[in-house]
Design a protein around this motif. Sequence first.
Motif, mmCIF file in Angstrom:
data_model
loop_
_atom_site.group_PDB
_atom_site.id
_atom_site.type_symbol
_atom_site.label_atom_id
_atom_site.label_comp_id
_atom_site.label_asym_id
_atom_site.label_seq_id
_atom_site.Cartn_x
_atom_site.Cartn_y
_atom_site.Cartn_z
ATOM 1 N N LEU A 80 64.138 59.870 108.257
ATOM 2 C CA LEU A 80 64.258 59.469 106.856
ATOM 3 C C LEU A 80 64.453 57.972 106.671
ATOM 4 O O LEU A 80 64.477 57.493 105.537
ATOM 5 C CB LEU A 80 65.434 60.208 106.203
ATOM 6 N N LEU A 81 64.591 57.243 107.772
ATOM 7 C CA LEU A 81 64.852 55.812 107.673
ATOM 8 C C LEU A 81 63.677 54.993 108.176
ATOM 9 O O LEU A 81 62.998 55.359 109.128
ATOM 10 C CB LEU A 81 66.087 55.427 108.497
ATOM 11 N N ASP A 82 63.491 53.841 107.538
ATOM 12 C CA ASP A 82 62.566 52.833 108.029
ATOM 13 C C ASP A 82 63.355 51.555 108.224
ATOM 14 O O ASP A 82 64.525 51.451 107.825
ATOM 15 C CB ASP A 82 61.417 52.634 107.037
ATOM 16 N N ASP A 83 62.721 50.567 108.847
ATOM 17 C CA ASP A 83 63.337 49.270 109.066
ATOM 18 C C ASP A 83 62.505 48.237 108.311
ATOM 19 O O ASP A 83 61.341 48.007 108.657
ATOM 20 C CB ASP A 83 63.381 48.951 110.563
ATOM 21 N N SER A 84 63.081 47.632 107.280
ATOM 22 C CA SER A 84 62.314 46.696 106.455
ATOM 23 C C SER A 84 61.925 45.426 107.206
ATOM 24 O O SER A 84 61.058 44.678 106.749
ATOM 25 C CB SER A 84 63.111 46.318 105.197
ATOM 26 N N ARG A 85 62.523 45.182 108.354
ATOM 27 C CA ARG A 85 62.176 44.015 109.170
ATOM 28 C C ARG A 85 61.453 44.425 110.448
ATOM 29 O O ARG A 85 61.246 43.589 111.329
ATOM 30 C CB ARG A 85 63.452 43.234 109.540
ATOM 31 N N GLY A 86 61.110 45.698 110.567
ATOM 32 C CA GLY A 86 60.487 46.197 111.790
ATOM 33 C C GLY A 86 58.992 45.963 111.816
ATOM 34 O O GLY A 86 58.425 45.288 110.969
ATOM 35 N N GLY A 87 58.353 46.544 112.821
ATOM 36 C CA GLY A 87 56.904 46.433 112.952
ATOM 37 C C GLY A 87 56.453 45.482 114.028
ATOM 38 O O GLY A 87 55.248 45.350 114.265
ATOM 39 N N GLY A 88 57.393 44.785 114.692
ATOM 40 C CA GLY A 88 57.010 43.885 115.773
ATOM 41 C C GLY A 88 56.304 42.641 115.268
ATOM 42 O O GLY A 88 56.234 42.374 114.064
ATOM 43 N N PRO A 89 55.725 41.857 116.205
ATOM 44 C CA PRO A 89 55.047 40.615 115.813
ATOM 45 C C PRO A 89 53.891 40.837 114.844
ATOM 46 O O PRO A 89 53.690 40.040 113.917
ATOM 47 C CB PRO A 89 54.546 40.060 117.160
ATOM 48 N N ALA A 90 53.122 41.913 115.043
ATOM 49 C CA ALA A 90 52.000 42.181 114.137
ATOM 50 C C ALA A 90 52.504 42.508 112.732
ATOM 51 O O ALA A 90 51.913 42.103 111.735
ATOM 52 C CB ALA A 90 51.148 43.320 114.671
ATOM 53 N N GLY A 91 53.624 43.249 112.675
ATOM 54 C CA GLY A 91 54.205 43.560 111.379
ATOM 55 C C GLY A 91 54.723 42.308 110.680
ATOM 56 O O GLY A 91 54.565 42.153 109.468
ATOM 57 N N GLU A 92 55.328 41.409 111.448
ATOM 58 C CA GLU A 92 55.818 40.165 110.879
ATOM 59 C C GLU A 92 54.661 39.320 110.345
ATOM 60 O O GLU A 92 54.751 38.707 109.273
ATOM 61 C CB GLU A 92 56.597 39.382 111.936
ATOM 62 N N ALA A 93 53.553 39.307 111.095
ATOM 63 C CA ALA A 93 52.380 38.554 110.639
ATOM 64 C C ALA A 93 51.841 39.127 109.335
ATOM 65 O O ALA A 93 51.399 38.376 108.451
ATOM 66 C CB ALA A 93 51.304 38.581 111.719
ATOM 67 N N LEU A 94 51.888 40.448 109.194
ATOM 68 C CA LEU A 94 51.409 41.059 107.954
ATOM 69 C C LEU A 94 52.353 40.768 106.796
ATOM 70 O O LEU A 94 51.905 40.567 105.659
ATOM 71 C CB LEU A 94 51.250 42.574 108.154
ATOM 72 N N ARG A 95 53.661 40.719 107.069
ATOM 73 C CA ARG A 95 54.613 40.386 106.003
ATOM 74 C C ARG A 95 54.390 38.963 105.474
ATOM 75 O O ARG A 95 54.730 38.661 104.337
ATOM 76 C CB ARG A 95 56.053 40.540 106.512
#
Length: 375
Positions: A80-95
Amino acid sequence: MHPVVKPALRRGWRDLNTVQFGMTPAHALTVGPVDTATGSFLDLLDGTRGVELLREEARRMDLPDGHVDRLVRRLSRAGLLDDSRGGGPAGEALREKPEVLERLRPDLASLALTTSEPGDPLRRLAARRSTRVQVRGAGRVGAAVAALLSGAGVGEVEVRDVGRVEPWDVTPGGLPAEAVGDRREDAARRAVRRAAPGRSPRRAARSPLDEGDPGFSLVILAPRDDVAVHAPDPAAAETLLSSGTPHLYAGVVEGTGVAGPLVLPGETSCAGCLQQDRVDRDPAWPRLVAQWRSGRQRRVGACDLTLATTVAGLTAAHALAFLDGRVPSTAGARWEVSLPGLNWHARPVWPHPDCPCGAAGRDQENRPGEDPEKR
């Protein structure tokens, strides 16, 4: 970690001590017992606070020490939880591309429903931008599939076809009316670019790709020829099989929409398996196919607009499921839907022992003791 209760799931209290996350049976979960103070604390799990700040908030609310950590673990284990800062380097690049992420926000919420680890939704969405898909066929189905995949965040969608756009190729979400008379490939590529939420990551220059390029994550075969939809020619996929390139069939033939099979070379059944099975069941099959393929007259096939759009949507959904790391139900099966009833049916395509693709051997390894004659 900055915990956030997955926003795609609506929350409601079943009673004073039980919380339900989600509405639909496919994704709804209940959690209990949950006291009133903890219920209020759930509102703070919105992704704006790290765990340390959440602990401070819990102390202000007179919650016991360790309560936050236990709650986060409990909700995380439940998916039920996500991490709003997660996703690794690729996720950070997308943010760092807010205009792209805003376009894909509903897709991100949807991925949150089908992943369990915090950070996985953004990681998978970002991973789509590094995938390459080729769509062969730019008719009512193929052009729409290409645009849908591009709009869903697939980084590179290449379209292959010949000839020029005809008036009957025009579809909402596919080839536009102003493209009539243009080269199909050019028109389809423009549709792909229009649908894209942002420019894909820059790639190194490369030479033109041949049809069996193993660099494709997936190839979708969506021919405009209805015979090729109904009786796909195994020879057309030989280079894909030899290079180990996954490929997915789709199209419309005589008022019947088809999605599948998804072919994982050497693992699941292919067009050759489908052909061999049909010959086994119907000795006249090769004679019929030869006659169908020999027809040279110019004709416009029966391809209902809404049916073609439905097939394109299902095909794109199965393609995305595969690209996101899952094995959809089109692996080893053709999903078919016919007018006017519009009832979907899954028709298995079993690996055939006489097909050189090798899937039959793999199938027997996975199904020891099963007699293939009983399938």
